[in-house]
Design an enzyme around this catalytic site. Structure first.
Site, PDB file in Angstrom:
ATOM      1  N   ASP A   1       1.303   2.890  -0.484  1.00 45.94           N
ATOM      2  CA  ASP A   1       2.098   4.098  -0.258  1.00 45.94           C
ATOM      3  C   ASP A   1       1.401   5.347  -0.795  1.00 45.94           C
ATOM      4  O   ASP A   1       1.409   6.400  -0.142  1.00 45.94           O
ATOM      5  CB  ASP A   1       3.473   3.952  -0.922  1.00 45.94           C
ATOM      6  CG  ASP A   1       4.137   2.638  -0.554  1.00 45.94           C
ATOM      7  OD1 ASP A   1       4.415   2.450   0.638  1.00 45.94           O
ATOM      8  OD2 ASP A   1       4.342   1.795  -1.446  1.00 45.94           O
TER       9      ASP A   1
ATOM     10  N   GLU B   1     -31.399 -21.406  15.981  1.00 43.77           N
ATOM     11  CA  GLU B   1     -29.930 -21.483  16.068  1.00 43.77           C
ATOM     12  C   GLU B   1     -29.351 -21.887  14.709  1.00 43.77           C
ATOM     13  O   GLU B   1     -28.617 -22.864  14.572  1.00 43.77           O
ATOM     14  CB  GLU B   1     -29.502 -22.458  17.162  1.00 43.77           C
ATOM     15  CG  GLU B   1     -29.770 -21.969  18.573  1.00 43.77           C
ATOM     16  CD  GLU B   1     -28.974 -20.717  18.926  1.00 43.77           C
ATOM     17  OE1 GLU B   1     -28.100 -20.315  18.144  1.00 43.77           O
ATOM     18  OE2 GLU B   1     -29.248 -20.123  19.986  1.00 43.77           O
TER      19      GLU B   1
ATOM     20  N   GLU C   1       8.028  12.347   5.686  1.00 45.52           N
ATOM     21  CA  GLU C   1       7.901  11.387   6.788  1.00 45.52           C
ATOM     22  C   GLU C   1       9.275  10.877   7.203  1.00 45.52           C
ATOM     23  O   GLU C   1      10.089  10.477   6.357  1.00 45.52           O
ATOM     24  CB  GLU C   1       7.007  10.218   6.361  1.00 45.52           C
ATOM     25  CG  GLU C   1       6.706   9.248   7.487  1.00 45.52           C
ATOM     26  CD  GLU C   1       5.824   8.103   7.048  1.00 45.52           C
ATOM     27  OE1 GLU C   1       6.129   6.947   7.395  1.00 45.52           O
ATOM     28  OE2 GLU C   1       4.820   8.371   6.347  1.00 45.52           O
TER      29      GLU C   1
ATOM     30  N   ASP D   1       6.272  10.122   1.491  1.00 44.89           N
ATOM     31  CA  ASP D   1       6.515   8.922   2.309  1.00 44.89           C
ATOM     32  C   ASP D   1       7.628   8.125   1.646  1.00 44.89           C
ATOM     33  O   ASP D   1       7.379   7.320   0.751  1.00 44.89           O
ATOM     34  CB  ASP D   1       5.229   8.092   2.400  1.00 44.89           C
ATOM     35  CG  ASP D   1       5.429   6.816   3.207  1.00 44.89           C
ATOM     36  OD1 ASP D   1       6.438   6.720   3.927  1.00 44.89           O
ATOM     37  OD2 ASP D   1       4.573   5.914   3.109  1.00 44.89           O
TER      38      ASP D   1
END
Length: 674
Positions: A651, A310, A534, A463
Site C-alpha cells: 500500500d 542442449e 483513490e 489509498d
C-alpha cells in the site's frame, strides 16, 4: 637387392595399407622401405646393414659383398684416416677471412629473434594453421570435400563468438609464456580491436553458456570446429556430450566423414569405441562422443575442450560429472542450448544472468528492453528496435505465431522466438545502488537557504483500505513535493483500522490530515495542497474522506486545498481518483526516476504510524525491493506488484508511486477546489 620399380610398388602398397581403417600389425616403419617385407618369420633375417629383410637377399653376392666392404667395425684407423682435399680448394679456404660481428648488429639480430620467436613456436604454428584452414572452409575452399563446403559461408555473430571462445582459451593454455602476443595476433585476425580488455578476458574464462533459438546451426557449427581442431592441434583431447545418444552418434559420424574426406590423405583417421583419433606420428588428437545417459565414459578423461550440447535437457545427475572438469585449469566447458522458458527445469542456465562474471550469452529475436511490449502485442513478430535480425532461412510472421499458439499456448515465445522471459522475470527492477543512495542521501527541508529551490505545492495520495486484516491491506498515504527536477517525500503513513466498529472514513481522514498539517507546519514555504483520494474500492467513502480532510486542514491553516476530480456515472465531477491502466505507466515512470536518483526523502520526514517501530525510509525500501513485474499470458497487459508471499503489503509504495506520478503538470487540470 630390390630394383627401383619393385621399391616403388612396395612403397605404394604400404601407403594404401596405412590409409585403411585396419592394417596388418606387421607393417614396419617407412625408414627402411627398400627392405620392407610382409613374409612369414621363418623367411625373415636380421642383417647388420639391411635390418629386417627377406632371407633370399643372402643369395645376392654383390649385395653381400657391398655390405661387407663398407661395414663399420669401429676401428680406430677409420676415425684417424686423413681426409684429402684438392689443392685449389685448400688455397681458397685459406684466403677466407671472417669479420667480427658488431654490437649493434648482434643486438638487432637478438631483437629480431625475439620478435620471430612466436612464429617459430610449434604451438603457434598449429593455431595459425587452424585459423588458415578454417578461413579457407568459410571461403568455400574445400571443393572436393563434404557437399556444401564449396560455397562461401557467412557466420552468425554467436557462431563467431563461440569460435573465439574456443581458440582464445586453447591459445592461452597451449602457449602460456607467449599468451599476450598470441592474443594480439588473434584479436587482429578476428577483427575485434574495438573490444576492451575486460571483454577480451571473458573469452579466457573456463566456462561459458550460449542460449540460442532453434534451427540456428548450433550443432552444425560444432562439427567443423571439432574436425579442424583434430587436424591441427596435436595431442588435443575434445569431449562432446549430448542429451540423447542418437545426437552424439550423428555428430560422431559427421566428424568422421569430414575428417576422412578432407584430410585422410595426410593423416590416419580411426573410429573406435565412440572415439575419433588422428595420428600425428608424435601424438594423437582425440574426440570422445557420449550422451548424458553414459557420462561415466567421460570420467577419468583429460579434456582440453568439453562441449555440452542442449545443456538444458541434460540429466541433472550427469551435471555432477560435467562440472567436475571445472577443477582442471586446462579445460574449457562450453554449454550450448536452445532457449526454452516453458518450465524452470529446462531453463536453469538462465540463473547465470546474475553471476558476478559474464558467462551467459543469450541470442533472441527480441531485445530485453522490448520483450514485454512484444509479448503484449499479439501480432508482433519482430523487435521494434530491429537491432536483432533473423536469418534468411527463418520465416516468421503473424500466421506462424497464431498457428504455434493454437497448438500450445505460449509456444511461439517459448519454443520459436527463444525469448528470455525467465531472465526478465528474475531481473531486479530497482538497482542496489539506487536503493543505497535513497537510504543514505536525505535532504534537509528545514534549511532556510534552500527554500527558494523547493516546490511550493504538496501532493498527497491516499489509498484507503476498509479492513482490519493487516496481512491483506492497509491505508497508504504519501506526501510528495518537488525540488528542481527531483521529488521529495515529506510524509509517509501506513494506517490499519483497529476494528470495524469505528468509523473507517473518519479514522483514515484523521490519520491523513494529522500528517498533512504537521508537514505544512514544518515547511511554511508550501502554499498549495493537492490531494488525490483513490475511489476504486468505494467512491462514496472516498468523497467523504476528502471532505473530512479538507475540513480538518482548512480549520488549522489557510492554505489552498485542491482535490483530484473524476466524473462519476452521472458525469458529475467528484473528489476521487480512479486508478486504471495508467498504474503500469506510473510504476514504470517511478522505476526510471528512482534508478536515476530523482526520488529523495526529507530528513524531517513526518510519520505517526511507522516511526514508532521502523525507520519510515527502511520500511518503504522493503516494499520497493519487492517490486516485480507479472506477465499473466501472452497478449495480455503486464502488471506490477510489490506483494510477496509471507511479506508486507504494497500500500505504501503504491501511494508514493501515484503521488510522484500526479506531480506532472499534465495532471494539474484535474485538481480543483471541492
Amino acid at each position: 637387392m630390390l630394383r627401383g620399380d619393385s621399391a616403388a610398388k612396395i612403397q605404394e602398397r604400404y601407403a594404401e595399407l596405412q590409409k585403411r581403417k585396419s592394417h596388418p600389425t606387421s607393417c614396419i616403419s617407412t625408414a627402411f622401405t627398400n627392405v620392407a617385407t610382409l613374409c612369414r618369420k621363418r623367411y625373415q633375417m636380421m642383417h647388420p646393414e639391411l635390418g629386417l629383410a627377406h632371407s633370399c637377399n643372402e643369395a645376392f653376392l654383390p649385395l653381400m659383398a657391398f655390405c661387407g666392404r663398407h661395414r663399420d667395425y669401429n676401428s680406430p684407423e677409420e676415425s684417424q684416416r686423413e681426409l684429402l682435399f684438392h689443392e685449389r680448394l685448400k688455397s681458397a679456404l685459406d684466403k677466407l677471412t671472417f669479420r667480427p660481428c658488431s654490437e649493434e648488429q648482434r643486438a638487432s639480430y637478438q631483437k629480431l629473434d625475439a620478435l620471430t620467436e612466436l612464429y617459430r613456436d610449434p604451438q603457434f604454428q598449429q593455431i595459425n594453421n587452424f585459423m588458415t584452414d578454417f578461413k579457407k572452409w568459410l571461403d568455400g575452399g574445400f571443393s572436393t570435400a563434404v557437399e556444401g563446403d564449396a560455397k562461401a559461408i557467412r557466420l552468425e555473430p554467436f557462431q563467431k563468438n563461440l569460435l573465439i571462445h574456443v581458440i582464445f582459451f586453447i591459445a592461452v593454455t597451449k602457449i602460456p609464456v607467449l599468451a599476450n602476443r598470441v592474443l594480439q595476433y588473434l584479436i587482429h585476425a578476428f577483427q575485434i580491436d574495438f573490444l576492451s580488455q575486460t571483454s577480451i578476458d571473458i573469452f579466457k574464462q573456463k566456462a561459458t553458456v550460449f542460449l540460442v533459438p532453434r534451427r540456428h546451426g548450433k550443432t552444425w557449427f560444432i562439427i567443423p570446429i571439432i574436425s579442424f581442431l583434430l587436424k591441427h592441434m596435436i595431442g588435443i583431447s575434445i569431449g562432446y556430450v549430448a542429451h540423447q545418444k542418437h545426437v552424439s552418434q550423428f555428430v560422431l559420424k559427421e566428424v568422421e566423414f569430414r575428417c576422412r574426406h578432407t584430410f585422410a590423405r595426410d593423416y590416419v583417421v580411426e573410429n573406435k569405441d565412440n572415439v575419433i583419433s588422428i595420428d600425428h606420428r608424435g601424438a594423437k588428437s582425440t574426440a570422445l562422443f557420449a550422451s548424458c545417459y553414459n557420462t561415466n565414459s567421460i570420467r577419468g578423461q583429460n579434456f582440453h575442450l568439453l562441449l555440452v550440447d542442449e545443456a538444458h535437457f541434460i540429466k541433472k545427475e550427469a551435471f555432477n560429472t560435467i562440472l567436475g572438469f571445472l577443477a582442471q585449469n586446462t579445460t574449457k566447458i562450453i554449454f550450448i542450448s536452445s532457449t526454452n522458458t516453458t518450465s524452470d527445469s529446462t531453463c536453469f542456465l538462465t540463473r547465470l544472468n546474475n553471476a558476478p562474471f559474464d558467462m551467459l550469452n543469450v541470442v533472441s529475436y527480441v531485445c530485453e528492453e522490448h520483450l514485454h511490449s512484444f509479448t503484449e502485442k499479439g501480432d508482433a513478430t519482430a523487435c521494434p528496435c530491429y537491432r536483432l535480425h533473423k536469418p534468411t532461412f527463418i520465416s516468421l510472421n503473424s500466421q506462424v505465431r497464431k498457428t504455434a499458439n493454437m497448438f500450445m499456448p505460449g509456444a511461439f515465445m517459448d519454443e520459436i522466438i527463444g525469448g528470455t522471459n525467465k531472465i526478465s522475470q528474475n531481473t531486479v527492477l530497482i538497482t542496489d545502488q539506487s536503493r543505497e543512495e535513497f537510504d543514505i542521501l536525505r535532504y534537509s527541508t528545514l534549511n532556510t537557504n534552500a527554500y527558494d529551490y523547493f516546490g511550493k505545492t504538496l501532493y498527497v495520495y491516499l489509498d484507503p483500505a476498509f479492513t482490519t486484516n493487516r496481512k491483506a491491506s492497509g491505508t497508504g498515504v504519501a506526501a510528495v513535493g518537488a525540488y528542481r527536477h527531483q521529488f521529495l517525500i515529506y510524509g509517509l503513513e501506513h494506517f490499519f483500522l483497529r476494528d470495524l466498529s469505528e468509523s473507517s472514513e473518519v479514522a483514515i481522514a484523521e490519520c491523513a490530515a494529522h500528517m498533512i498539517i504537521s508537514v505544512l507546519s514544518l515547511h511554511p514555504y508550501l502554499d498549495e495542497l493537492r490531494i488525490a483520494v483513490e475511489g476504486n474500492t468505494n467512491q462514496a467513502a472516498a468523497v467523504r474522506i476528502a471532505c473530512l480532510i479538507r475540513q480538518s486542514v482548512q480549520s488549522s491553516t489557510l492554505i489552498r486545498v485542491l482535490f483530484y476530480h473524476t466524473p462519476d456515472q452521472n458525469h458529475i465531477e467528484q473528489p476521487f481518483y480512479l486508478m486504471g491502466r495508467d498504474k503500469a505507466l506510473a510504476v514504470e515512470q517511478f522505476i526510471s526516476r528512482f534508478n536515476s536518483g530523482y526520488i529523495k526523502a526529507s530528513q524531517e520526514l513526518v510519520s505517526y504510524t511507522i516511526k514508532l517501530s521502523h525507520d519510515p525510509i527502511e520500511y518503504l525500501l522493503e516494499q520497493i525491493q519487492n517490486l516485480h513485474r507479472v506477465t499473466l499470458a501472452e497478449g495480455t497487459t503486464a502488471r506490477y506488484s510489490a506483494k510477496r508471499q509471507n511479506r508486507i503489503s504494497d500500500d505504501l509504495i503504491i501511494a508514493v508511486i501515484m503521488a510522484t506520478y500526479l506531480c506532472d503538470d499534465i495532471h494539474a487540470i484535474r485538481f480543483r477546489v471541492s
